[in-house]
Motif scaffolding. Sequence first.
Motif, PDB file in Angstrom:
ATOM      1  N   ALA A  73       0.857  -1.189   0.000  1.00 17.23           N
ATOM      2  CA  ALA A  73       0.000   0.000   0.000  1.00 17.23           C
ATOM      3  C   ALA A  73       0.888   1.232   0.000  1.00 17.23           C
ATOM      4  CB  ALA A  73      -0.915  -0.006   1.227  1.00 17.23           C
ATOM      5  N   ARG A  74       0.981   1.875  -1.140  1.00 23.14           N
ATOM      6  CA  ARG A  74       1.872   3.025  -1.256  1.00 23.14           C
ATOM      7  C   ARG A  74       1.235   4.265  -0.642  1.00 23.14           C
ATOM      8  NH1 ARG A  74       2.556   0.575  -6.403  1.00 23.14           N
ATOM      9  NH2 ARG A  74       4.672  -0.178  -6.762  1.00 23.14           N
ATOM     10  N   LYS A  75       2.039   5.001   0.117  1.00 26.30           N
ATOM     11  CA  LYS A  75       1.591   6.252   0.728  1.00 26.30           C
ATOM     12  C   LYS A  75       2.668   7.300   0.495  1.00 26.30           C
ATOM     13  CE  LYS A  75      -0.572   3.634   4.485  1.00 26.30           C
ATOM     14  NZ  LYS A  75      -0.539   3.350   5.949  1.00 26.30           N
ATOM     15  N   PRO A  76       2.281   8.468  -0.018  1.00 23.97           N
ATOM     16  CA  PRO A  76       3.280   9.521  -0.229  1.00 23.97           C
ATOM     17  C   PRO A  76       4.033   9.842   1.056  1.00 23.97           C
ATOM     18  CG  PRO A  76       1.199  10.095  -1.292  1.00 23.97           C
ATOM     19  CD  PRO A  76       0.940   8.867  -0.467  1.00 23.97           C
ATOM     20  N   GLY A  77       5.349   9.918   0.933  1.00 27.50           N
ATOM     21  CA  GLY A  77       6.171  10.283   2.071  1.00 27.50           C
ATOM     22  C   GLY A  77       6.417   9.173   3.069  1.00 27.50           C
ATOM     23  N   ARG A  78       5.955   7.955   2.779  1.00 26.38           N
ATOM     24  CA  ARG A  78       6.124   6.856   3.728  1.00 26.38           C
ATOM     25  C   ARG A  78       6.639   5.612   2.998  1.00 26.38           C
ATOM     26  NH1 ARG A  78       4.748   6.267   8.884  1.00 26.38           N
ATOM     27  NH2 ARG A  78       4.500   4.170   9.727  1.00 26.38           N
ATOM     28  N   PRO A  79       7.933   5.340   3.063  1.00 20.94           N
ATOM     29  CA  PRO A  79       8.492   4.160   2.379  1.00 20.94           C
ATOM     30  C   PRO A  79       7.919   2.852   2.925  1.00 20.94           C
ATOM     31  CG  PRO A  79      10.225   5.689   3.039  1.00 20.94           C
ATOM     32  CD  PRO A  79       8.970   6.139   3.722  1.00 20.94           C
ATOM     33  N   VAL A  80       7.980   1.830   2.080  1.00 18.98           N
ATOM     34  CA  VAL A  80       7.528   0.493   2.453  1.00 18.98           C
ATOM     35  C   VAL A  80       8.689  -0.484   2.280  1.00 18.98           C
ATOM     36  CG1 VAL A  80       5.918  -1.380   1.963  1.00 18.98           C
ATOM     37  CG2 VAL A  80       5.159   0.992   1.736  1.00 18.98           C
ATOM     38  N   LEU A  81       8.972  -1.254   3.304  1.00 18.04           N
ATOM     39  CA  LEU A  81       9.984  -2.308   3.226  1.00 18.04           C
ATOM     40  C   LEU A  81       9.311  -3.636   2.946  1.00 18.04           C
ATOM     41  CD1 LEU A  81      12.825  -3.602   3.689  1.00 18.04           C
ATOM     42  CD2 LEU A  81      12.191  -3.785   6.119  1.00 18.04           C
ATOM     43  N   VAL A  82       9.723  -4.296   1.867  1.00 20.69           N
ATOM     44  CA  VAL A  82       9.307  -5.675   1.622  1.00 20.69           C
ATOM     45  C   VAL A  82      10.344  -6.556   2.306  1.00 20.69           C
ATOM     46  CG1 VAL A  82       8.807  -7.443  -0.103  1.00 20.69           C
ATOM     47  CG2 VAL A  82       8.244  -5.039  -0.574  1.00 20.69           C
ATOM     48  N   ASP A  83       9.943  -7.143   3.425  1.00 20.65           N
ATOM     49  CA  ASP A  83      10.862  -7.929   4.239  1.00 20.65           C
ATOM     50  C   ASP A  83      10.982  -9.335   3.661  1.00 20.65           C
ATOM     51  OD1 ASP A  83      12.414  -9.056   6.185  1.00 20.65           O
ATOM     52  OD2 ASP A  83      10.896  -8.965   7.773  1.00 20.65           O
ATOM     53  N   LEU A  84      12.098  -9.568   2.975  1.00 26.65           N
ATOM     54  CA  LEU A  84      12.329 -10.878   2.361  1.00 26.65           C
ATOM     55  C   LEU A  84      12.862 -11.891   3.370  1.00 26.65           C
ATOM     56  CD1 LEU A  84      13.988  -9.736  -1.006  1.00 26.65           C
ATOM     57  CD2 LEU A  84      11.569 -10.189  -0.543  1.00 26.65           C
ATOM     58  N   GLY A  85      13.240 -11.427   4.551  1.00 23.43           N
ATOM     59  CA  GLY A  85      13.772 -12.337   5.568  1.00 23.43           C
ATOM     60  C   GLY A  85      14.960 -13.128   5.068  1.00 23.43           C
ATOM     61  N   ASN A  86      15.816 -12.467   4.279  1.00 25.36           N
ATOM     62  CA  ASN A  86      16.868 -13.195   3.568  1.00 25.36           C
ATOM     63  C   ASN A  86      18.272 -12.975   4.108  1.00 25.36           C
ATOM     64  OD1 ASN A  86      16.827 -10.535   2.731  1.00 25.36           O
ATOM     65  ND2 ASN A  86      17.115 -10.977   0.557  1.00 25.36           N
ATOM     66  N   CYS A  87      18.397 -12.374   5.309  1.00 22.10           N
ATOM     67  CA  CYS A  87      19.740 -12.189   5.855  1.00 22.10           C
ATOM     68  C   CYS A  87      19.677 -11.882   7.346  1.00 22.10           C
ATOM     69  CB  CYS A  87      20.466 -11.056   5.122  1.00 22.10           C
ATOM     70  SG  CYS A  87      22.189 -10.857   5.615  1.00 22.10           S
ATOM     71  N   ASP A  88      20.299 -12.729   8.134  1.00 24.87           N
ATOM     72  CA  ASP A  88      20.480 -12.456   9.550  1.00 24.87           C
ATOM     73  C   ASP A  88      21.792 -11.705   9.706  1.00 24.87           C
ATOM     74  OD1 ASP A  88      20.949 -12.394  12.251  1.00 24.87           O
ATOM     75  OD2 ASP A  88      20.648 -14.543  12.574  1.00 24.87           O
ATOM     76  N   PRO A  89      21.766 -10.429  10.114  1.00 28.82           N
ATOM     77  CA  PRO A  89      23.012  -9.664  10.173  1.00 28.82           C
ATOM     78  C   PRO A  89      24.064 -10.278  11.082  1.00 28.82           C
ATOM     79  CG  PRO A  89      21.216  -8.512  11.307  1.00 28.82           C
ATOM     80  CD  PRO A  89      20.601  -9.641  10.548  1.00 28.82           C
ATOM     81  N   ALA A  90      23.638 -11.099  12.031  1.00 25.79           N
ATOM     82  CA  ALA A  90      24.604 -11.737  12.931  1.00 25.79           C
ATOM     83  C   ALA A  90      25.479 -12.750  12.212  1.00 25.79           C
ATOM     84  CB  ALA A  90      23.871 -12.417  14.081  1.00 25.79           C
ATOM     85  N   THR A  91      25.041 -13.190  11.027  1.00 27.88           N
ATOM     86  CA  THR A  91      25.798 -14.204  10.285  1.00 27.88           C
ATOM     87  C   THR A  91      26.712 -13.598   9.222  1.00 27.88           C
ATOM     88  OG1 THR A  91      24.080 -14.495   8.589  1.00 27.88           O
ATOM     89  CG2 THR A  91      23.869 -15.809  10.619  1.00 27.88           C
ATOM     90  N   VAL A  92      26.703 -12.263   9.098  1.00 26.94           N
ATOM     91  CA  VAL A  92      27.514 -11.604   8.075  1.00 26.94           C
ATOM     92  C   VAL A  92      28.667 -10.866   8.747  1.00 26.94           C
ATOM     93  CG1 VAL A  92      27.533  -9.969   6.163  1.00 26.94           C
ATOM     94  CG2 VAL A  92      25.473 -11.305   6.628  1.00 26.94           C
ATOM     95  N   PRO A  93      29.905 -11.282   8.514  1.00 25.48           N
ATOM     96  CA  PRO A  93      31.047 -10.587   9.127  1.00 25.48           C
ATOM     97  C   PRO A  93      31.234  -9.207   8.514  1.00 25.48           C
ATOM     98  CG  PRO A  93      31.813 -12.279   7.606  1.00 25.48           C
ATOM     99  CD  PRO A  93      30.326 -12.436   7.687  1.00 25.48           C
ATOM    100  N   LEU A  94      31.190  -8.181   9.337  1.00 21.68           N
ATOM    101  CA  LEU A  94      31.354  -6.821   8.835  1.00 21.68           C
ATOM    102  C   LEU A  94      32.749  -6.621   8.246  1.00 21.68           C
ATOM    103  CD1 LEU A  94      29.698  -4.366  11.394  1.00 21.68           C
ATOM    104  CD2 LEU A  94      28.931  -4.920   9.084  1.00 21.68           C
ATOM    105  N   GLY A  95      32.793  -5.874   7.160  1.00 21.73           N
ATOM    106  CA  GLY A  95      34.066  -5.492   6.576  1.00 21.73           C
ATOM    107  C   GLY A  95      34.786  -6.587   5.824  1.00 21.73           C
ATOM    108  N   GLU A  96      34.064  -7.653   5.459  1.00 23.91           N
ATOM    109  CA  GLU A  96      34.692  -8.765   4.751  1.00 23.91           C
ATOM    110  C   GLU A  96      33.858  -9.179   3.547  1.00 23.91           C
ATOM    111  OE1 GLU A  96      35.554 -12.086   7.251  1.00 23.91           O
ATOM    112  OE2 GLU A  96      36.297 -10.848   8.903  1.00 23.91           O
ATOM    113  N   ILE A  97      34.543  -9.609   2.507  1.00 18.10           N
ATOM    114  CA  ILE A  97      33.861 -10.196   1.357  1.00 18.10           C
ATOM    115  C   ILE A  97      33.255 -11.520   1.786  1.00 18.10           C
ATOM    116  CG2 ILE A  97      34.202 -11.197  -0.935  1.00 18.10           C
ATOM    117  CD1 ILE A  97      36.558  -9.211  -1.260  1.00 18.10           C
TER     118      ILE A  97
END
Length: 341
Positions: A73-97
Motif C-alpha cells: 500500500a503506497r503512501k506519499p512520504g512513507r516508504p515500504v519495506l518488503v521484508d524478504l527475511g533473507n539475511c540475519d546480520p549476525a551471520t555476516v562478518p562486517l568489513g569482509e567479502i
Amino acid sequence: MTEKDAPLPRLALAMGDAAGVSAELAAKVLADPAVRAAAEITVFGDARVLAEGARVAGVALDIDTVKDGQRIARKPGRPVLVDLGNCDPATVPLGEISEAGGRFATENFRRALAMGASGEADAVCFTPFNKAAMRLVTPGYEDEIGFSAEAIGFHGVAKEFNVLEGLWNARVTSHVPLKDVAGLLTKQGILNNLHLTNDALRASGIARPRIAVAGLNPHAGDNGNFGREEIDVIQPAVEAGKQAQIGCEGPFPADTVFVRAKRGDFDAVLTMYHDQGQIAMKLIGFDAGVTLMGGFPFPICTAAHGTAYDIAGKGIAHPGAMRNAMLLAARMAARSSVKAA
C-alpha cells in the motif's frame, strides 16, 4: 501534465552488501525528508539488516513493513519495506567479502529490477555492492549493467554515467583491460555513446547538452605525434555527432578537459576509458557522485563509491552520494512520466 501536477514517481530500492555500509546508507536516505518527499519508495531487503543499519546510523525509521507476497500500500512520504527475511546480520562478518553479503545484495537487486521491468516502479536504486562478493554467488559477474540486462531480458545498449551536480562523465569503454582500449574504439561506437549521453542528459532536464570528448593519447595525440586515434577515429565521430545535431566538441586533452567542464564550459565529458574520467570525478566530489546506468527502460542509480568495508558499522558513512542517487532517479522518472502523459 506538468511535473508539479504529476503523481510521485515510484522508486524501488535494493539494499546492497550487508557486510559494508549499505544498510547504514539505506537507513539514512530513508530517514531523509527530501528523499521521502521525492518518490514513493519500496525497499527490498531484510527488516533485521535495516534495523541494524538504523541503529548504526543513529536514525529512527518511520516506515511500513510488509512480508514478501503481501500487498504494498503506497503512501506519499512513507516508504515500504518488503521484508524478504533473507539475511540475519549476525551471520555476516562486517568489513569482509562474503557469500552471505553477495547473496543478500543479489536477491534484493533482482527483486527491485523485476519491479522496474513490470512497470510497478519508475526507477531503481541500490546501496553499494561488492563485485567480489557478487561473484561468489554469480560466477562470471562482471558489473551491474550486465547483471541488470540479464535480469530483465534487456538486449539494447546501456552505459554507465558518473554524475555530479552540474557535471556528467560518460565513457566509451568501461570494465576492460587498459591494453585493449585502443582496439575497442570505433567511430560508430563513439557516436553511439554521444547519442546515449545526449539522451540521458536531456532526460535529466538539460535541454541543450554540451558534451566534450576526451582524446585517448597524451595531449590528444599532439597532431599524430603520440598516436592517431584522435585523427582516425575520435574526430570523425565528433563530426558525425555534430551532423546529428548533438552539441559536442573535441577531442580535447584528457588532463585539461575536466578543468573546463568543472568551470561550466560543458555539461558532460565523454572519456575513452574507465579511469580517465573516474579519477577526475572522484577527486571533484567523492562524497556526492552518482552512478547512473542509462539506456535501460528505466533509470538505475547508486552512489559512485563502494561498500567501504573499512568503516562498516562505525556510523560515519556519508549519505550524500546515495541521497543524490535517489533524487536523480526520482527526477528522471518524474520527467519520463510527464513526457509519456
